[in-house]
Write an enzyme that holds these catalytic residues in place. Sequence first.
Site, PDB file in Angstrom:
ATOM      1  N   HIS A   1     -17.268 -53.094  47.818  1.00  0.00           N
ATOM      2  CA  HIS A   1     -15.689 -53.037  47.416  1.00  0.00           C
ATOM      3  C   HIS A   1     -15.192 -51.749  46.979  1.00  0.00           C
ATOM      4  O   HIS A   1     -16.166 -51.011  46.661  1.00  0.00           O
ATOM      5  CB  HIS A   1     -15.400 -54.277  46.229  1.00  0.00           C
TER       6      HIS A   1
ATOM      7  N   LYS B   1     -13.113 -52.160  41.248  1.00  0.00           N
ATOM      8  CA  LYS B   1     -13.821 -53.683  41.262  1.00  0.00           C
ATOM      9  C   LYS B   1     -14.505 -53.472  39.734  1.00  0.00           C
ATOM     10  O   LYS B   1     -15.365 -52.721  39.734  1.00  0.00           O
ATOM     11  CB  LYS B   1     -14.519 -54.210  42.195  1.00  0.00           C
TER      12      LYS B   1
END
Length: 269
Positions: free
Chosen positions: A155, A159
């Site tokens: 990600h 995040k």
Amino acid sequence: MVRVAIAGAAGRMGRNLIKAVNGSQFAVLAAASERPESSLIGVDVGEMAGLGKSGILIVDDLAKVTDDFDVIIDFTLPISTLKNIELCQEHNKAIVIGTTGFSEPGKEIIDQASKEIPVVMAPNYSVGVNLVFKLLEKAAKVMGDYCDIEIVEAHHRYKVDAPSGTAIGMGEAIAGAMGNKLEDVAVYAREGITGERSKDEIGFATIRAGDIVGEHTAMFADIGERVEITHKATDRMTFANGAVRASHWLHKKEPGFYTMHDVLNLDQI
């Protein structure tokens, strides 16, 4: 037509949710909230999202506008989501939860709330990811006892939780299909001299880099062959559209705890 409230409207997912509701033939944007200290309180949510004037002003607490909406879509933080769940219980509203990273007590609160109100909760609202969950169950039943199973997820740098809720959901799907609980077989970190890999473990590896929207791979590795099931998201609208679809499905449902398997009727596959 379901009337939707967006919690965390100014965040990355919040803005995409606003656009998804705006483009839906089954939902209408009815309310939006942001944290009390936000400079966007009182701003028109449509203008904030670049869609033009909507007449919906961002509030600091959805409790102020409970008559205006049917369902909350919440992709915020656990502490904020739990407050909105309490609000939904008090006013008999439904909630679609995309927030991840709940503690066990937090999960228990959600489970208890679902006895009073309809709740959809999923680690990922992409139709493709939820199909992957189903494929993983089938793969685990065929190959799981004979393979080493590893899950790799990637990600963007912003995040804040790891591994992702989707990666954990993949692990739960695999472990459950093999008759195990994920907490009994998961290995979330390896470093140094770890010793030989045990046969029943499910390993997790996490990447945080750049602007990666979301990539997940489950690997079933045997001697001489390897099967990989991968999902790659390139646009957060995939998640937003799925959440709006879930809000429409959830509207007027009986109290209960539902997942995207229910929304998509995947158990019939």
